[in-house]
Design a protein around this motif. Structure first.
Motif, PDB file in Angstrom:
ATOM      1  N   LEU A  68       0.835  -1.193   0.000  1.00 52.32           N
ATOM      2  CA  LEU A  68       0.000   0.000   0.000  1.00 52.32           C
ATOM      3  C   LEU A  68       0.876   1.252   0.000  1.00 52.32           C
ATOM      4  N   ASN A  69       0.581   2.167  -0.917  1.00 55.33           N
ATOM      5  CA  ASN A  69       1.327   3.422  -0.998  1.00 55.33           C
ATOM      6  C   ASN A  69       2.836   3.203  -1.068  1.00 55.33           C
ATOM      7  N   GLY A  70       3.239   2.064  -1.661  1.00 49.41           N
ATOM      8  CA  GLY A  70       4.670   1.783  -1.791  1.00 49.41           C
ATOM      9  C   GLY A  70       5.340   1.416  -0.480  1.00 49.41           C
ATOM     10  N   ARG A  71       4.566   1.073   0.560  1.00 46.56           N
ATOM     11  CA  ARG A  71       5.140   0.781   1.870  1.00 46.56           C
ATOM     12  C   ARG A  71       4.682  -0.590   2.347  1.00 46.56           C
ATOM     13  N   PRO A  72       5.419  -1.638   2.041  1.00 45.92           N
ATOM     14  CA  PRO A  72       5.001  -2.974   2.486  1.00 45.92           C
ATOM     15  C   PRO A  72       4.980  -3.056   4.011  1.00 45.92           C
ATOM     16  N   LEU A  73       3.934  -3.635   4.549  1.00 46.78           N
ATOM     17  CA  LEU A  73       3.847  -3.818   5.993  1.00 46.78           C
ATOM     18  C   LEU A  73       4.985  -4.692   6.495  1.00 46.78           C
ATOM     19  N   GLN A  74       5.352  -5.697   5.695  1.00 41.05           N
ATOM     20  CA  GLN A  74       6.419  -6.602   6.115  1.00 41.05           C
ATOM     21  C   GLN A  74       7.728  -5.855   6.349  1.00 41.05           C
ATOM     22  N   ARG A  75       7.990  -4.822   5.535  1.00 45.34           N
ATOM     23  CA  ARG A  75       9.236  -4.073   5.692  1.00 45.34           C
ATOM     24  C   ARG A  75       9.258  -3.343   7.033  1.00 45.34           C
ATOM     25  N   THR A  76       8.114  -2.809   7.434  1.00 47.65           N
ATOM     26  CA  THR A  76       8.044  -2.138   8.732  1.00 47.65           C
ATOM     27  C   THR A  76       8.305  -3.131   9.856  1.00 47.65           C
ATOM     28  N   ALA A  77       7.694  -4.325   9.758  1.00 54.24           N
ATOM     29  CA  ALA A  77       7.898  -5.339  10.793  1.00 54.24           C
ATOM     30  C   ALA A  77       9.368  -5.755  10.864  1.00 54.24           C
ATOM     31  N   ARG A  78      10.012  -5.864   9.725  1.00 55.30           N
ATOM     32  CA  ARG A  78      11.429  -6.245   9.725  1.00 55.30           C
ATOM     33  C   ARG A  78      12.296  -5.147  10.314  1.00 55.30           C
ATOM     34  N   TRP A  79      11.908  -3.885  10.088  1.00 58.69           N
ATOM     35  CA  TRP A  79      12.637  -2.773  10.683  1.00 58.69           C
ATOM     36  C   TRP A  79      12.527  -2.836  12.194  1.00 58.69           C
ATOM     37  N   VAL A  80      11.341  -3.170  12.704  1.00 59.08           N
ATOM     38  CA  VAL A  80      11.147  -3.301  14.143  1.00 59.08           C
ATOM     39  C   VAL A  80      12.020  -4.429  14.693  1.00 59.08           C
ATOM     40  N   ILE A  81      12.077  -5.549  13.970  1.00 55.51           N
ATOM     41  CA  ILE A  81      12.940  -6.651  14.402  1.00 55.51           C
ATOM     42  C   ILE A  81      14.386  -6.178  14.486  1.00 55.51           C
ATOM     43  N   THR A  82      14.843  -5.489  13.450  1.00 53.71           N
ATOM     44  CA  THR A  82      16.241  -5.051  13.392  1.00 53.71           C
ATOM     45  C   THR A  82      16.611  -4.220  14.611  1.00 53.71           C
ATOM     46  N   LEU A  83      15.753  -3.259  14.957  1.00 54.15           N
ATOM     47  CA  LEU A  83      16.122  -2.339  16.028  1.00 54.15           C
ATOM     48  C   LEU A  83      15.847  -2.894  17.425  1.00 54.15           C
ATOM     49  N   PHE A  84      14.724  -3.586  17.598  1.00 47.33           N
ATOM     50  CA  PHE A  84      14.405  -4.059  18.942  1.00 47.33           C
ATOM     51  C   PHE A  84      15.211  -5.290  19.343  1.00 47.33           C
ATOM     52  N   THR A  85      15.924  -5.903  18.403  1.00 45.25           N
ATOM     53  CA  THR A  85      16.796  -7.028  18.761  1.00 45.25           C
ATOM     54  C   THR A  85      18.260  -6.651  18.610  1.00 45.25           C
TER      55      THR A  85
END
Length: 320
Positions: A68-85
């Motif tokens: 949606l709007n060029g912003r995959p939800l999965q990419r946001t979730a992976r960004w959260v994984i990257t930073l919170f771990t």
């Protein structure tokens, strides 16, 4: 800076409620949340991490949340994984995330998706993460304005931490019946350029030799095209000069865009869900991959019907 994205009809598709519904999560879902993907692999572990794995799972959420709007939800979730771990993130902040319920994780990921600016998000690192997510982890509500702060020098190790995100989650993946391998449909394209260079004597009629040496409009290639049997013995693969194989492969999607060219080693059982006023009518409609997705399509008078199909190399057979 991180700027709030104006709410549109598409933005309304990604909310805590829609994320949770796609994963079968409710506000009452406790610390025992787990999910099984389309290949029969079950993911268990820390509830917040399992939920994040489900949201980042490319096949599990792609039908419910397209790009949606060029912003995959999965990419946001992976960004959260990257930073919170990340080992550079404040341990107390990471611990507060780990303590979230599945519903709260959906709230966090949906919130970041709706507010994200890809260019700015890459500049946020462990040092400033708490400024953007602290209000959600501490349950203080949505701030009226997001901060305009980024890490002065983002940790270089963050890029390497992206390589194996799953290993950083407190999640275990197990196949059905404890199997070590899972049959995964793949579309594989292999290309290879093969050439031969042969020096040999070719029998030519005297008249044809004269035409080749003196005439025009007649070539050796044309002659050999008409008399391929003269060189077929030389065109064996082991005598070829190959530039090597170029292999491209990717996993098929839940939409089954490509038919299998060969069967998996064993039949695969797939659970499908149908919606309708009765079973016979429901089975005439398009199936859903999860009960949660089917439930979203229920209107008054409808029920959700479950069917298990066994996929063989030559047929699909309903088993239940």
């Amino acid at each position: 800076m991180l700027s709030h994205t104006d709410t549109t009809a598409q933005d309304d598709l990604v909310t805590a409620e829609t994320c949770a519904a796609a994963l079968g999560i409710t506000k009452d879902t406790g610390r025992e949340y787990w999910f099984t993907d389309q290949y029969g692999v079950t993911y268990r572990g820390l509830a917040s991490h399992v939920t994040l794995a489900a949201l980042a799972h490319s096949d599990f959420t792609q039908d419910a949340f397209p790009q949606l709007n060029g912003r995959p939800l999965q990419r946001t979730a992976r960004w959260v994984i990257t930073l919170f771990t990340s080992r550079h993130t404040d341990p107390q902040h990471a611990a507060r995330f780990a303590a979230l319920s599945p519903w709260q994780v959906c709230e966090l990921v949906a919130y970041l998706w709706r507010h994200r600016d890809d260019a700015a998000m890459h500049k946020i690192g462990p040092a400033t993460l708490h400024l953007y997510t602290g209000h959600l982890l501490d349950h203080d509500g949505d701030p009226s304005a997001l901060p305009d702060v980024v890490d002065r020098s983002p940790q270089p190790s963050l890029a390497q931490e992206n390589c194996n995100l799953f290993a950083r989650l407190q999640v275990t993946a197990t196949a059905r019946d404890g199997a070590d391998d899972v049959p995964v449909p793949m579309l594989v394209e292999v290309t290879e350029k093969v050439s031969w260079r042969v020096k040999t004597a070719i029998p030519l009629a005297v008249e044809d030799l004269a035409r080749l040496l003196v005439g025009s409009g007649f070539s050796v290639s044309e002659y050999l095209d008409r008399n391929a049997h003269l060189i077929e013995g030389f065109l064996r693969y082991e005598l070829a000069d190959s530039e090597g194989q170029d292999v491209n492969a990717w996993r098929l999607t839940t939409r089954r865009e490509h038919a299998l060219s060969s069967p998996p080693p064993e039949p695969v059982q797939v659970r499908l869900y149908f919606v309708g006023p009765d079973r016979a009518t429901a089975l005439e409609t398009v199936p859903f991959s999860t009960r949660a997705l089917a439930a979203c399509a229920v209107v008054e008078g409808d029920e959700v019907f479950e069917t298990t199909v066994e996929v063989n190399h030559d047929q699909v057979r309903t088993t239940r």
